[in-house]
Enzyme design. Structure first.
Site, PDB file in Angstrom:
ATOM      1  N   ARG A  18     -21.540  17.135  52.909  1.00  7.89           N
ATOM      2  CA  ARG A  18     -21.193  15.946  52.137  1.00  7.89           C
ATOM      3  C   ARG A  18     -22.309  14.922  52.213  1.00  7.89           C
ATOM      4  NH1 ARG A  18     -18.004  13.322  54.500  1.00  7.89           N
ATOM      5  NH2 ARG A  18     -17.655  14.740  56.247  1.00  7.89           N
TER       6      ARG A  18
ATOM      7  N   LYS B 158     -12.582  16.391  50.022  1.00  9.50           N
ATOM      8  CA  LYS B 158     -12.610  15.093  50.688  1.00  9.50           C
ATOM      9  C   LYS B 158     -12.478  13.934  49.694  1.00  9.50           C
ATOM     10  CE  LYS B 158     -12.691  15.586  55.168  1.00  9.50           C
ATOM     11  NZ  LYS B 158     -12.465  16.944  55.598  1.00  9.50           N
TER      12      LYS B 158
ATOM     13  N   HIS C 243      -6.890  12.605  59.660  1.00  7.89           N
ATOM     14  CA  HIS C 243      -7.895  13.665  59.660  1.00  7.89           C
ATOM     15  C   HIS C 243      -7.611  14.535  60.881  1.00  7.89           C
ATOM     16  CE1 HIS C 243     -12.395  14.947  59.745  1.00  7.89           C
ATOM     17  NE2 HIS C 243     -11.711  15.698  58.914  1.00  7.89           N
TER      18      HIS C 243
ATOM     19  N   SER D 297     -15.931  16.149  62.441  1.00  9.58           N
ATOM     20  CA  SER D 297     -16.435  17.451  62.042  1.00  9.58           C
ATOM     21  C   SER D 297     -17.005  18.223  63.240  1.00  9.58           C
ATOM     22  CB  SER D 297     -17.529  17.231  60.996  1.00  9.58           C
ATOM     23  OG  SER D 297     -17.852  18.460  60.425  1.00  9.58           O
TER      24      SER D 297
ATOM     25  N   LYS E 226     -10.910  21.218  65.165  1.00 13.20           N
ATOM     26  CA  LYS E 226      -9.604  21.139  64.482  1.00 13.20           C
ATOM     27  C   LYS E 226      -9.191  22.506  63.944  1.00 13.20           C
ATOM     28  CE  LYS E 226     -10.819  17.965  61.497  1.00 13.20           C
ATOM     29  NZ  LYS E 226     -12.174  17.760  62.027  1.00 13.20           N
ATOM     30  N   THR E 227     -10.110  23.124  63.185  1.00 17.17           N
ATOM     31  CA  THR E 227      -9.773  24.401  62.551  1.00 17.17           C
ATOM     32  C   THR E 227      -9.662  25.506  63.602  1.00 17.17           C
ATOM     33  OG1 THR E 227     -10.891  23.697  60.544  1.00 17.17           O
ATOM     34  CG2 THR E 227     -10.497  26.055  60.777  1.00 17.17           C
TER      35      THR E 227
ATOM     36  N   ASP F  40      -6.849  20.419  58.485  1.00 20.80           N
ATOM     37  CA  ASP F  40      -7.761  19.274  58.308  1.00 20.80           C
ATOM     38  C   ASP F  40      -7.151  17.940  57.869  1.00 20.80           C
ATOM     39  OD1 ASP F  40     -10.649  18.635  58.445  1.00 20.80           O
ATOM     40  OD2 ASP F  40     -10.461  18.219  56.314  1.00 20.80           O
TER      41      ASP F  40
ATOM     42  N   ARG G 216     -19.816  27.822  55.927  1.00 26.78           N
ATOM     43  CA  ARG G 216     -18.357  27.634  55.823  1.00 26.78           C
ATOM     44  C   ARG G 216     -17.692  28.798  55.136  1.00 26.78           C
ATOM     45  NH1 ARG G 216     -15.653  22.703  57.695  1.00 26.78           N
ATOM     46  NH2 ARG G 216     -17.364  21.322  58.191  1.00 26.78           N
TER      47      ARG G 216
HETATM   48  N1  LIG Z   1     -14.440  24.844  73.483  1.00 24.37           N
HETATM   49  C1  LIG Z   1     -14.448  24.829  72.153  1.00 24.37           C
HETATM   50  N2  LIG Z   1     -13.429  24.277  71.457  1.00 24.37           N
HETATM   51  C2  LIG Z   1     -13.447  24.237  70.110  1.00 24.37           C
HETATM   52  N3  LIG Z   1     -14.460  24.720  69.357  1.00 24.37           N
HETATM   53  C3  LIG Z   1     -15.504  25.296  69.995  1.00 24.37           C
HETATM   54  C4  LIG Z   1     -15.543  25.364  71.407  1.00 24.37           C
HETATM   55  N4  LIG Z   1     -16.700  25.964  71.753  1.00 24.37           N
HETATM   56  C5  LIG Z   1     -17.344  26.263  70.629  1.00 24.37           C
HETATM   57  N5  LIG Z   1     -16.642  25.880  69.545  1.00 24.37           N
HETATM   58  C6  LIG Z   1     -17.098  26.012  68.140  1.00 24.37           C
HETATM   59  O1  LIG Z   1     -17.144  24.716  67.580  1.00 24.37           O
HETATM   60  C7  LIG Z   1     -16.822  24.760  66.207  1.00 24.37           C
HETATM   61  C8  LIG Z   1     -15.604  23.885  65.913  1.00 24.37           C
HETATM   62  O2  LIG Z   1     -15.532  23.751  64.513  1.00 24.37           O
HETATM   63  P1  LIG Z   1     -14.233  23.536  63.643  1.00 24.37           P
HETATM   64  O3  LIG Z   1     -14.450  24.218  62.350  1.00 24.37           O
HETATM   65  O4  LIG Z   1     -13.003  23.889  64.389  1.00 24.37           O
HETATM   66  O5  LIG Z   1     -14.341  21.966  63.464  1.00 24.37           O
HETATM   67  P2  LIG Z   1     -13.419  21.007  62.634  1.00 24.37           P
HETATM   68  O6  LIG Z   1     -12.959  19.953  63.585  1.00 24.37           O
HETATM   69  O7  LIG Z   1     -12.382  21.775  61.922  1.00 24.37           O
HETATM   70  O8  LIG Z   1     -14.490  20.356  61.640  1.00 24.37           O
HETATM   71  P3  LIG Z   1     -14.404  19.981  60.061  1.00 24.37           P
HETATM   72  O9  LIG Z   1     -13.606  18.704  59.968  1.00 24.37           O
HETATM   73  O10 LIG Z   1     -15.804  19.770  59.682  1.00 24.37           O
HETATM   74  O11 LIG Z   1     -13.755  21.108  59.354  1.00 24.37           O
HETATM   75  C9  LIG Z   1     -16.535  26.199  65.861  1.00 24.37           C
HETATM   76  O12 LIG Z   1     -17.712  26.743  65.344  1.00 24.37           O
HETATM   77  C10 LIG Z   1     -16.182  26.800  67.223  1.00 24.37           C
HETATM   78  O13 LIG Z   1     -16.473  28.162  67.303  1.00 24.37           O
HETATM   79  O1  LIG Z   2     -15.568  17.835  54.184  1.00 26.68           O
HETATM   80  C1  LIG Z   2     -16.324  18.546  54.797  1.00 26.68           C
HETATM   81  O2  LIG Z   2     -17.494  18.793  54.474  1.00 26.68           O
HETATM   82  C2  LIG Z   2     -15.857  19.216  56.017  1.00 26.68           C
HETATM   83  C3  LIG Z   2     -14.988  18.403  56.797  1.00 26.68           C
HETATM   84  O3  LIG Z   2     -13.822  18.705  56.904  1.00 26.68           O
HETATM   85  C4  LIG Z   2     -15.532  17.210  57.462  1.00 26.68           C
HETATM   86  O4  LIG Z   2     -16.716  16.940  57.335  1.00 26.68           O
HETATM   87  O5  LIG Z   2     -14.761  16.553  58.156  1.00 26.68           O
HETATM   88 MN   LIG Z   3     -12.263  22.135  59.950  1.00 25.25          MN
END
Ligand SMILES: Nc1ncnc2c1ncn2[C@@H]1O[C@H](COP(=O)(O)OP(=O)(O)OP(=O)(O)O)[C@@H](O)[C@H]1O
Ligand SMILES: O=C([O-])CC(=O)C(=O)O
Ligand SMILES: [Mn+2]
Length: 532
Positions: A60, A201, A221, A239, A243-244, A258, A323
């Site tokens: 973004r 978003k 979020h 990010s 979360k995911t 998310d 992604r």
């Molecule tokens: N202890 C841990 N806990 C959570 N994630 C971990 C850990 N160690 C490594 N990771 C890695 O960190 C990343 C967490 O990314 P995730 O996609 O869950 O983020 P998100 O909060 O969903 O972000 P976004 O809002 O951008 O989608 C993943 O690539 C995951 O494999």
């Molecule tokens: O929107 C995006 O690119 C991914 C996301 O969930 C964030 O950045 O929180």
């Molecule tokens: Mn995510």
């Protein structure tokens, strides 16, 4: 397998000013997948997923996100470098250019909606220049049934023209790319960028205005899941904090990964109909649910494939932010519909690259409010350069770029809800342990999962806690499945003086960031910050 829905209805885009388009309406993901490949805009990976490159933008662009300043928004929006005002006349002018650009082209439209709880449903019409962006909209928004399409009237329109470039001098943008929200006209206008995250978003930001202002509902979020006992857990975080990853738990049903709303009727609901997971370093062993979701219907973004169509998840040559999007039913255990009752446990996820914060701590109400307003995580600098210093990053409500209102409005709503309901709030550091980025290691996913499970199962209720000297955080001294020394970050550093120094530095960053909120924060919240 692919969902295959053949729709007979057609629509016209003339009323929007898009003339003579060769319009494809409501194509199935299978058709969009095929057309994308036919046009040379994507390839099929060995998993059967579609792989595309989003172009120049692989993330973004928050500096190019604008809100039209008019009667509706003028006095409500928290204007500044997050919510950048855009003139209504400039919007109309740019809208006209974009619709002229899309006129005569082969384009893709789709009707969808956001918000899984009926009462809050927001109908969305998405018009895309590219077939794969339209497939993204299929994956990420909720999918109306065919009979619901008959009298479909959109609440919001998204116009998405990645190939259109604005002229900043004339159009009032900062660069050639833009994402502009117009709350009076209920339009999200996105151009100059193919990054699909702008689409999801954009609607998230719109809901972050609409829900608190009109519906007394707190937008968040966060991800959410529910256990066999019917208890909901939510996971806030910026990010890359998890979360995911952490919400995809084979023992629990996924509500969403998310974006959620917390209603006055004591429910939470997903805004979306799909997930958008990071795939950097993804392995089947550590994240089987996400790995297995990459199949026909999923869209991989900006990954590198070998000659057999196998993805190299370690390859970051296009971006770190690789992604995959997929409809939520690609995950085996899901809650349907994506609605849950009041959360009993709230986790604040932070990826602390300094290796300072404890891997899990239990927050008092004051600390919960303090950490929510702070919204801390760390950004690690470019990996190529080796051991670059990470930078602390504070983003109010763990999502400032998407929040049109002043952060304290969301914080107050959360704080009231936490008081009304009996919720436990935990701060979880999914970042570094044993030293900072470059010296220590990322917290093992299996430990983070074990800590979260222990909290969810009530196993951290009756254990002893110690207080962190600098942050005042209460750290459990034992936790099933986690070596005791991991629970106190100071034990994991060889050089204790270096630890204390880093911890003090981070505490200082917290304090200086919080200064701007002090005026609005009561003593309980202020005392939730670092204690020394
Ligand atoms: N202890 C841990 N806990 C959570 N994630 C971990 C850990 N160690 C490594 N990771 C890695 O960190 C990343 C967490 O990314 P995730 O996609 O869950 O983020 P998100 O909060 O969903 O972000 P976004 O809002 O951008 O989608 C993943 O690539 C995951 O494999
Ligand atoms: O929107 C995006 O690119 C991914 C996301 O969930 C964030 O950045 O929180
Ligand atoms: Mn995510």
């Amino acid at each position: 397998m692919f969902a295959n829905t053949q729709i007979t209805k057609t629509i016209s885009l003339e009323e929007y000013g898009i003339k003579d388009a060769r319009l494809h309406y409501q194509l199935s993901p299978k058709e969009l997948h095929r057309i994308t490949i036919e046009k040379g805009q994507g390839v099929e990976a060995s998993s059967g997923a579609l792989a595309v490159n989003t172009g120049k933008f692989t993330g973004r662009s928050p500096k190019d996100r604008f809100i039209v300043e008019d009667e509706v928004t003028k006095d409500e929006v928290w204007w500044g470098d997050i919510n950048i005002p855009f003139e209504p006349e400039k919007f109309d002018q740019l809208y006209k250019k974009v619709t002229e650009y899309l006129s005569g082209k082969e384009i893709y439209a789709r009707d969808a909606y956001a918000c899984a709880e009926d009462k809050y449903r927001l109908n969305i019409r998405v018009v895309n220049e590219y077939p794969w962006s339209n497939m993204f909209a299929y994956n990420m928004f909720l999918r109306p049934k065919e009979e619901e399409l008959k009298n479909f009237k959109e609440d919001w329109l998204i116009l998405n023209a990645p190939g259109f470039e604005a002229d900043p001098e004339v159009d009032g943008t900062r660069a050639e790319n833009f994402a502009i929200l117009n709350f009076s006209k209920k339009i999200a206008l996105i151009g100059g960028t193919g990054y699909t995250g702008e689409i999801k978003k954009g609607i998230f930001s719109a809901l972050n205005f609409i829900l608190p202002v009109d519906k007394n509902t707190l937008p968040m979020h966060c991800s959410a899941n529910v256990g066999d006992d019917g208890e909901t857990a939510i996971f806030f975080g910026l990010s890359g904090t998890g979360k995911t990853t952490l919400s995809a738990d084979p023992q629990r049903k996924l509500i969403g990964d998310d974006e959620h709303g917390w209603t006055p009727e004591h429910t939470i609901f997903n805004f979306e109909g799909g997930c958008y997971a990071k795939v950097i370093n993804l392995t089947k062993e550590h994240e089987p649910d996400i790995y297995n979701a990459i199949k026909p219907g999923a869209i991989l973004e900006n990954v590198i494939l070998d000659e057999n169509g196998e993805v190299d998840f370690e390859d970051t040559s296009i971006t770190q932010n690789t992604r995959v999007s997929y409809p939520i039913h690609h995950i085996n255990h899901i809650k349907e519909p994506s609605v849950g009752k009041n959360p009993k446990n709230i986790f604040f996820l932070t990826a602390d690259a300094f290796g300072v914060l404890p891997p899990i701590s239990k927050l008092t109400p004051g600390q919960a409010a303090y950490h929510f307003i702070s919204g801390y995580t760390a950004k690690v600098a470019g990996t190529e350069a080796g051991i670059d210093e990470p930078v602390p990053s504070f983003s109010a409500c763990f999502g400032a770029p998407f929040m049109p209102l002043h952060p304290t409005r969301y914080a107050e709503m959360l704080s009231n809800k936490m008081k009304e309901e009996h919720v436990h709030v935990w701060l979880v550091n999914t970042g570094w342990t044993g030293g900072p980025y470059g010296i220590g290691n990322r917290m093992k996913l299996k430990y983070t999962r074990a800590m979260i499970n222990a909290a969810l199962e009530g196993k951290l209720e009756d254990v002893d806690y110690t207080k962190h000297d600098i942050f005042g955080l209460n750290m459990p001294v034992i936790c099933d499945g986690v070596p005791a020394e991991v629970l106190n970050p100071r034990y994991t550093w060889e050089d204790k003086d270096a630890y204390d120094k880093k911890a003090n530095e981070l505490a200082k960053s917290f304090k200086s960031n919080f200064k701007k909120y002090e005026e609005n924060a009561n003593p309980e919240i202020i005392s939730g910050g670092p204690v020394s």
